[in-house]
Design a protein around this motif. Sequence first.
Motif, PDB file in Angstrom:
ATOM      1  N   GLY A   1      -3.379  -1.141   4.531  1.00 24.64           N
ATOM      2  CA  GLY A   1      -2.462  -0.012   4.393  1.00 24.64           C
ATOM      3  C   GLY A   1      -1.175  -0.398   3.698  1.00 24.64           C
ATOM      4  O   GLY A   1      -0.621   0.386   2.910  1.00 24.64           O
ATOM      5  N   TYR A   2      -0.692  -1.606   3.983  1.00 25.82           N
ATOM      6  CA  TYR A   2       0.535  -2.073   3.341  1.00 25.82           C
ATOM      7  C   TYR A   2       0.354  -2.200   1.831  1.00 25.82           C
ATOM      8  O   TYR A   2       1.236  -1.822   1.055  1.00 25.82           O
ATOM      9  CB  TYR A   2       0.945  -3.412   3.940  1.00 25.82           C
ATOM     10  CG  TYR A   2       2.120  -4.054   3.245  1.00 25.82           C
ATOM     11  CD1 TYR A   2       3.379  -3.460   3.263  1.00 25.82           C
ATOM     12  CD2 TYR A   2       1.969  -5.257   2.544  1.00 25.82           C
ATOM     13  CE1 TYR A   2       4.460  -4.050   2.622  1.00 25.82           C
ATOM     14  CE2 TYR A   2       3.041  -5.849   1.899  1.00 25.82           C
ATOM     15  CZ  TYR A   2       4.284  -5.238   1.944  1.00 25.82           C
ATOM     16  OH  TYR A   2       5.347  -5.808   1.294  1.00 25.82           O
ATOM     17  N   ILE A   3      -0.796  -2.705   1.400  1.00 27.19           N
ATOM     18  CA  ILE A   3      -1.067  -2.813  -0.044  1.00 27.19           C
ATOM     19  C   ILE A   3      -1.083  -1.422  -0.676  1.00 27.19           C
ATOM     20  O   ILE A   3      -0.499  -1.198  -1.744  1.00 27.19           O
ATOM     21  CB  ILE A   3      -2.409  -3.539  -0.287  1.00 27.19           C
ATOM     22  CG1 ILE A   3      -2.316  -4.999   0.159  1.00 27.19           C
ATOM     23  CG2 ILE A   3      -2.797  -3.471  -1.765  1.00 27.19           C
ATOM     24  CD1 ILE A   3      -3.656  -5.706   0.219  1.00 27.19           C
ATOM     25  N   GLN A   4      -1.744  -0.487  -0.022  1.00 22.73           N
ATOM     26  CA  GLN A   4      -1.792   0.875  -0.545  1.00 22.73           C
ATOM     27  C   GLN A   4      -0.400   1.481  -0.607  1.00 22.73           C
ATOM     28  O   GLN A   4      -0.044   2.158  -1.583  1.00 22.73           O
ATOM     29  CB  GLN A   4      -2.713   1.725   0.340  1.00 22.73           C
ATOM     30  CG  GLN A   4      -4.177   1.309   0.261  1.00 22.73           C
ATOM     31  CD  GLN A   4      -5.000   1.850   1.413  1.00 22.73           C
ATOM     32  OE1 GLN A   4      -4.477   2.216   2.462  1.00 22.73           O
ATOM     33  NE2 GLN A   4      -6.321   1.887   1.225  1.00 22.73           N
ATOM     34  N   TYR A   5       0.404   1.226   0.396  1.00 23.93           N
ATOM     35  CA  TYR A   5       1.769   1.757   0.443  1.00 23.93           C
ATOM     36  C   TYR A   5       2.625   1.237  -0.700  1.00 23.93           C
ATOM     37  O   TYR A   5       3.304   1.994  -1.382  1.00 23.93           O
ATOM     38  CB  TYR A   5       2.394   1.384   1.786  1.00 23.93           C
ATOM     39  CG  TYR A   5       3.902   1.393   1.794  1.00 23.93           C
ATOM     40  CD1 TYR A   5       4.626   2.576   1.841  1.00 23.93           C
ATOM     41  CD2 TYR A   5       4.616   0.190   1.755  1.00 23.93           C
ATOM     42  CE1 TYR A   5       6.004   2.567   1.852  1.00 23.93           C
ATOM     43  CE2 TYR A   5       5.991   0.176   1.761  1.00 23.93           C
ATOM     44  CZ  TYR A   5       6.680   1.367   1.808  1.00 23.93           C
ATOM     45  OH  TYR A   5       8.048   1.354   1.798  1.00 23.93           O
ATOM     46  N   ARG A   6       2.588  -0.073  -0.902  1.00 25.04           N
ATOM     47  CA  ARG A   6       3.478  -0.630  -1.924  1.00 25.04           C
ATOM     48  C   ARG A   6       2.993  -0.322  -3.335  1.00 25.04           C
ATOM     49  O   ARG A   6       3.729  -0.491  -4.295  1.00 25.04           O
ATOM     50  CB  ARG A   6       3.678  -2.128  -1.724  1.00 25.04           C
ATOM     51  CG  ARG A   6       2.524  -3.023  -2.118  1.00 25.04           C
ATOM     52  CD  ARG A   6       2.910  -4.470  -1.863  1.00 25.04           C
ATOM     53  NE  ARG A   6       1.959  -5.405  -2.422  1.00 25.04           N
ATOM     54  CZ  ARG A   6       2.095  -6.723  -2.358  1.00 25.04           C
ATOM     55  NH1 ARG A   6       3.141  -7.241  -1.747  1.00 25.04           N
ATOM     56  NH2 ARG A   6       1.206  -7.520  -2.901  1.00 25.04           N
TER      57      ARG A   6
END
Length: 704
Positions: free
Chosen positions: A188-193
Amino acid sequence: MQNDTPSMTTHVPLEVSPVERLPACGHFDDPLVSLSFLNNQGVYYLQKADFKKSIGSFQHALQLLGQRFDPVRIAALGCQDDSCSDPACDSKTCDCGVSRDSYIYQRREYDEGMHHFGEPIQMDMETLSSISSNDEAAIVVFYNIGQLCLLRHKDEEATECFARALYLARSCTRDSPVSPVAILHNIGYIQYRNIELEKALSTFRDALQAFRPTSHKLDYAATLNCLGVLYFHLPKADTNSAMENYSNALSIRRQFYGNEHKDVGTTLNNIGRVHYIKGEYDLALVHYLEALRIRRSLLGKNHLDVAATLYNAGQTFHQKGDLSKALKYYKEFMRITVPKLGQNHRDVAIMLKCMAQIYHEQREYEKALTLYGEALSVGRAALGMHAEVASTLNKMGNLFYERGDFDAALEKYQEGLSVERAVLHSLHPNITVTLTNIGQIHKQRGEYSAALKLYKEALDIQVKSLGETHPSVAVTLSNMGLIHYQNKSYSKSLDIYQEALRIRRDAFGEDHLDVASSLNSIGLVLFKLGLHQMAMQSFLESLRIRRSLLGDAHRDVAIILYNIATIHLERGDEEEAMKCYKETLRVERAALGPDHSDVVLTLQYTAQVHRQRGELEEALDCYNEVLRIQRKNSTESADAAIARTLNNIANVYLQQGSAKQVVSTMSEATRIMKQTGENPDELRLTGFHKYGFAVLFPENAAAA
């Protein structure tokens, strides 16, 4: 609190090489020991940023487990060149975008609490005891390679590693050595950034569902905080959902940490941003200032998270109109960030622009221009062709426009438009704003064809991107209607204004200020077409709306009263005209003060009506009040407006038969006209000035 289950991914960073902690070589016959050695060695080198040795260790661990990972891609992870040339950017595309007013977020310098599970995992005794197969061991190794990929800005490879770890973790018949929650967090963090917010939202929802009753409550709070961040950053922020998740996260964190913890400060800062975006500035400041206190106490006065909260608090003071406090916080932000990030950093450019805006609002134009210039230079150095550079150019254009320097304003707007067209989508709203600003300059110059061409281009973008019935379309139509009005194309103007009125009524209902504005514009056109009764009906409906929404002491109410008085004069109903002018004066003095230019204009027409009715003493009183205000407000010893008022006074004396006063007054008027360099023959002792309408023209160009 002490009985709470520890997080699976918590670890103490190694202080010595894992080689120094190995058992005797004979024990390497145990494959699990060899695997733990290779994994822990990879973790050690990862923490030392020796990526080549780290990936080598992890690669050997995968080989031992019989797992494959593309050897070309895995070798590339050890190379020393980052895929992202901007070390301040967490996105592999380097296009982090602007997230509402909190532009400085969505990069790794400032903590929103989005990367909670950001550490690699050692195979200590506890972890080894949970591993009973090669697949379970591979979960740890793939997870750690994913962490390495994140540091190397290799988001595609990181996602693949975490996805493989997640698949294996979900296939486990017992608890996985790495929690699926931790793996989902990283995906999710990768998708967010990478600004894939909907995907990230779905992933963090999955993480929330993956929690078990025995799961670590602080990890649960971290997930709630991440969901709050995502709801906040959605293109149309879901502030209610963001606040609900933040509040629940804060409650859990305070329960476990008390008030003095950095995660509490992070959540308070995030809550402040929700209040800010909702326009609840006092509540925003309560949370920002508490977050600032905690962050200063725990992180020190020079930490970048402290700077982030200073930025937020300064921005809030700015919105509240407390410019001195805003400037103080902005300067403190600069003191912290410039030594850490360098002078040529995007956030330095943003802050220079914010500081320039304060001086701009205070009409300290030279200071503002200097800072805008610095912001532009830094922005170009840090970002190249970028929307932030275009924004600074447009704000410089606004400043020049306000000063009446239309050539300089046009140059900046055109530069900004060139940047916007290069970097933004062709239907981006910022392009329509800049086109409108350029059109405004052409309108001011009387270049109506050029202005209309720009407004039509802006309209085309709005219709394609927003639809034909969006309120922004009505704004552009109104600009076009005004051009046709000023160009005396009254029928075209009426058609356009009526279309704008239809859109606004459909969007807002009957009782809305934009509807009142359209009705006023339609009334002006109807009067020019000689349709006085219809014009009066339009003005009266506009007056009703404005009084109901603004009260009886607002400038916009006075403008409608003034226009109604003009219709009465045209009809020859001087009594009703006089009532309206007196009411206009009352409202203007209450709303604007006794010495405002609007008061002068109304006094002049009130004096004219008195003259027409033979009420000469009342006319003199009005003109003398006009003269007093003009002399008070004028910065010039010789002012042509003062001379023209003296001319009006002389005409009243002429009607009274006061020859001596006529001569002395006209002599003074003539002397002033000569001093100004204007033709004194303009002054006359006959006739009245033609009355006219009050039309609200935009004073300032729109800000991009």
